[in-house]
Design a protein around this motif. Structure first.
Motif, PDB file in Angstrom:
ATOM      1  N   ILE A 174       1.008  -1.151   0.001  1.00  0.00           N
ATOM      2  CA  ILE A 174       0.058  -0.002   0.096  1.00  0.00           C
ATOM      3  C   ILE A 174       0.873   1.169   0.086  1.00  0.00           C
ATOM      4  N   ILE A 175       0.642   2.210  -0.940  1.00  0.00           N
ATOM      5  CA  ILE A 175       1.396   3.329  -1.188  1.00  0.00           C
ATOM      6  C   ILE A 175       0.834   4.577  -0.876  1.00  0.00           C
ATOM      7  N   PRO A 176       1.461   5.689  -0.549  1.00  0.00           N
ATOM      8  CA  PRO A 176       0.677   7.116  -0.689  1.00  0.00           C
ATOM      9  C   PRO A 176      -0.176   7.336  -1.951  1.00  0.00           C
ATOM     10  N   PRO A 177      -1.234   8.078  -1.813  1.00  0.00           N
ATOM     11  CA  PRO A 177      -1.544   8.908  -0.626  1.00  0.00           C
ATOM     12  C   PRO A 177      -2.160   7.912   0.597  1.00  0.00           C
ATOM     13  N   LEU A 178      -2.472   6.692   0.205  1.00  0.00           N
ATOM     14  CA  LEU A 178      -3.308   6.070   1.395  1.00  0.00           C
ATOM     15  C   LEU A 178      -2.255   5.696   2.628  1.00  0.00           C
ATOM     16  N   SER A 179      -1.055   5.434   2.357  1.00  0.00           N
ATOM     17  CA  SER A 179       0.090   5.309   3.290  1.00  0.00           C
ATOM     18  C   SER A 179       0.588   6.527   3.726  1.00  0.00           C
ATOM     19  N   LEU A 180       0.398   7.017   4.855  1.00  0.00           N
ATOM     20  CA  LEU A 180       1.298   8.365   5.341  1.00  0.00           C
ATOM     21  C   LEU A 180       2.585   8.228   5.672  1.00  0.00           C
ATOM     22  N   VAL A 181       3.145   7.004   5.613  1.00  0.00           N
ATOM     23  CA  VAL A 181       4.583   6.760   5.980  1.00  0.00           C
ATOM     24  C   VAL A 181       5.652   6.456   4.843  1.00  0.00           C
ATOM     25  N   GLY A 182       4.979   6.616   3.933  1.00  0.00           N
ATOM     26  CA  GLY A 182       5.588   5.915   2.553  1.00  0.00           C
ATOM     27  C   GLY A 182       5.032   4.605   2.202  1.00  0.00           C
ATOM     28  N   PRO A 183       5.941   3.914   1.296  1.00  0.00           N
ATOM     29  CA  PRO A 183       5.380   2.878   0.746  1.00  0.00           C
ATOM     30  C   PRO A 183       5.469   1.791   1.734  1.00  0.00           C
ATOM     31  N   ALA A 184       4.130   1.136   1.797  1.00  0.00           N
ATOM     32  CA  ALA A 184       4.250   0.121   3.153  1.00  0.00           C
ATOM     33  C   ALA A 184       4.268  -1.400   2.421  1.00  0.00           C
ATOM     34  N   ILE A 185       5.156  -2.373   2.687  1.00  0.00           N
ATOM     35  CA  ILE A 185       5.362  -3.653   2.441  1.00  0.00           C
ATOM     36  C   ILE A 185       5.059  -4.674   3.325  1.00  0.00           C
ATOM     37  N   SER A 186       4.249  -5.462   3.304  1.00  0.00           N
ATOM     38  CA  SER A 186       3.945  -6.615   4.218  1.00  0.00           C
ATOM     39  C   SER A 186       4.332  -7.995   3.653  1.00  0.00           C
ATOM     40  N   ILE A 187       5.208  -8.686   4.067  1.00  0.00           N
ATOM     41  CA  ILE A 187       5.782 -10.262   3.294  1.00  0.00           C
ATOM     42  C   ILE A 187       5.257 -11.271   4.572  1.00  0.00           C
ATOM     43  N   ARG A 188       4.380 -12.010   4.164  1.00  0.00           N
ATOM     44  CA  ARG A 188       4.389 -13.196   5.038  1.00  0.00           C
ATOM     45  C   ARG A 188       5.120 -14.346   4.388  1.00  0.00           C
ATOM     46  N   LYS A 189       6.185 -14.739   4.940  1.00  0.00           N
ATOM     47  CA  LYS A 189       7.137 -15.668   4.237  1.00  0.00           C
ATOM     48  C   LYS A 189       6.632 -17.282   4.123  1.00  0.00           C
ATOM     49  N   PHE A 190       6.745 -17.827   2.711  1.00  0.00           N
ATOM     50  CA  PHE A 190       6.325 -18.966   2.602  1.00  0.00           C
ATOM     51  C   PHE A 190       7.426 -20.049   3.281  1.00  0.00           C
ATOM     52  N   PRO A 191       6.935 -20.946   4.235  1.00  0.00           N
ATOM     53  CA  PRO A 191       8.166 -21.865   4.763  1.00  0.00           C
ATOM     54  C   PRO A 191       8.601 -22.955   3.977  1.00  0.00           C
ATOM     55  N   LYS A 192       9.767 -22.833   3.871  1.00  0.00           N
ATOM     56  CA  LYS A 192      10.607 -23.770   3.124  1.00  0.00           C
ATOM     57  C   LYS A 192      10.114 -25.324   3.544  1.00  0.00           C
ATOM     58  N   HIS A 193       9.718 -25.681   4.667  1.00  0.00           N
ATOM     59  CA  HIS A 193       9.441 -26.893   5.152  1.00  0.00           C
ATOM     60  C   HIS A 193       7.952 -26.685   5.977  1.00  0.00           C
ATOM     61  N   ALA A 194       6.845 -27.325   5.415  1.00  0.00           N
ATOM     62  CA  ALA A 194       5.688 -27.472   6.145  1.00  0.00           C
ATOM     63  C   ALA A 194       5.738 -28.426   7.385  1.00  0.00           C
ATOM     64  N   LEU A 195       5.506 -27.920   8.451  1.00  0.00           N
ATOM     65  CA  LEU A 195       5.524 -28.691   9.707  1.00  0.00           C
ATOM     66  C   LEU A 195       4.634 -29.885   9.828  1.00  0.00           C
TER      67      LEU A 195
END
Length: 451
Positions: A174-195
């Motif tokens: 999500i980027i400006p103008p919606l984000s007031l802190v600058g471009p925001a990136i959220s990454i949920r990492k894909f585990p290399k090994h499923a538990l």
């Protein structure tokens, strides 16, 4: 000249002595070097080549790197050359400063709050890193490298986008103008090994008795809902439960971002599609659920139900597709039912509330609710049976629960215990030839789960 520490600095530094995550990008010489190499890549290689992270581009980058160093008269040791080249490759071909975090198996989430603040989650706890981008444009270059290969865009007219990395990790931007802190990136990492279930037991997420009970429920084709808040491990548990599905059954999986890792041989994986740049061509989870019913599934596994597809999922569970599974965001097992009611109403069907509850009570057999505790650990905190209707109310009964006793040295202490109630569907387990020791359902003395 580059202002690099030598490799004789404190232990834990990189080959040139930089601290983990410390960037050279603020160095004027590095910026000049990077700019020249990028310009040569753009002018001397074809556009199709520069858009792909392939061997041709890497070889050209290394050649231009050596030539540009000589042109600028920048003396470097062999170790410095290798370290700076690694960073250039990450900046130009990869995701820049995020590459090191993506390679760190201990990091489960990466959160970029503008150019100056990058957080990561390790062991269920958020911590601020020393990684910084130069400016908003530097962050946007990383964003473009994520979304462009997927045929998506993010700009002021379309300031939000969902994407995924090649390894399956989920990304939200999500980027400006919606984000007031600058471009925001959220990454949920894909585990290399499923538990696996055994690994979840070792981590204290469940007990062997609970694992045996859930294995029997899956094999007996009960309909199971995995619920919990954000980051509680719903997909992890769903992966573990799916490992109990017999290999001779046809499974259809439906997800927003492909995360499930089923080991069975007969699996068809479906993934929703967002609209294109013209706002057309979207394929929703609901459409995929409807289509899956025409694909002769033995079981349907929906990664997450969050809208009108809840109605179609209930219909699937109530029309012979037993043993189906899904996940739902909620605060408790009881809240799960309320959320599903609300999502069914989002489908736009003018159904009376009692009819919706009857559908839910008939479709769901078991709710496995997860929690993330104050020490960052994730556990199954409640397993409840959906027993049916009593008047206008759906009747539920807890079968297992986690009881927290105290917190010692920052670690949550507690124990798993049965409630003493044998589920009504126990006859279905017996009919499937699955027998569970009666002692499994008997409350025991608190066995403290120390971690």
């Amino acid at each position: 000249m580059f202002n690099l520490r030598t490799s004789t600095d404190a232990e834990g530094r990189s080959r040139t002595g930089r601290l983990p995550g410390e960037r050279l990008s603020g160095n004027a010489a590095y910026a000049q070097l990077r700019e020249r190499i990028q310009q040569r890549l753009l002018t001397e290689l074809s556009p199709s080549a520069t858009r792909s992270d392939n061997a041709e581009v890497r070889q050209a980058l290394e050649r231009y790197f050596n030539e540009t160093l000589a042109e600028l008269g920048l003396p470097m040791s062999r170790l410095e050359r290798a370290d700076v080249l690694d960073q250039l490759i990450a900046d130009i071909l990869g995701l820049g400063p995020l590459e090191a975090l993506l390679a760190d198996d201990m990091v489960t989430e990466i959160l970029v709050n503008g150019p100056s603040k990058v957080y990561v989650e390790r062991g269920g706890k958020l911590e601020l890193t020393n990684i910084k981008f130069r400016d908003d444009e530097d962050v946007m270059r990383v964003v473009e490298r994520i979304v462009t290969p997927l045929g998506r865009r993010v700009d002021e007219s379309s300031p939000m986008v969902d994407a995924r990395l090649p390894d399956g990790s989920r990304v939200n931007v999500i980027i400006p103008p919606l984000s007031l802190v600058g471009p925001a990136i959220s990454i949920r990492k894909f585990p290399k090994h499923a538990l696996t279930p055994d690994e979840l037991i070792k981590k204290g997420a469940m007990t062997p008795g609970i694992a045996d009970f859930l294995r029997a429920c899956v094999k007996a084709a009960l309909n199971i809902v995995v619920s919990g808040g954000t980051g509680t491990g719903k997909t992890t548990i769903l992966n573990a439960l799916s490992s109990f599905i017999p290999e001779d059954e046809r499974i259809i999986t439906i997800e927003d971002a492909a995360e499930l890792r089923l080991q069975q041989p007969h699996v068809v994986r479906l993934e929703s599609r967002p609209p294109n740049v013209e706002g057309k061509g979207a394929v929703t989870i609901r459409q995929l659920v409807i289509n899956a019913l025409r694909m002769r599934p033995d079981r349907i596994v929906v990664g997450e139900v969050r809208g009108g597809e809840a109605l179609d999922m209930l219909q699937a569970m109530n029309t012979g597709h037993e043993g189906s599974m899904t996940t739902v965001h909620s605060n408790s097992a009881r809240d799960t039912l309320r959320r599903v009611e609300t999502m069914v109403l989002m489908a736009g069907m003018d159904l009376p509330l009692r009819a919706i509850r009857e559908q839910i009570a008939s479709a769901f057999d078991l709710i496995v609710h997860l929690g993330r505790l104050s020490d960052g650990s994730r556990k199954i905190v409640q397993i409840a049976e959906v027993q049916g209707m009593e008047g206008d109310t759906i009747v539920m009964q807890d079968i297992f629960q986690f009881v927290q006793t105290t917190v010692e040295n920052g670690k949550v202490q507690g124990y798993f215990t049965p409630t003493g109630v044998r589920p009504k569907f126990y006859a279905r387990l017996e009919a499937a030839g699955l027998f569970i020791q009666p002692s499994t359902f008997m409350p025991t003395e608190p066995a403290r789960m120390r971690r």
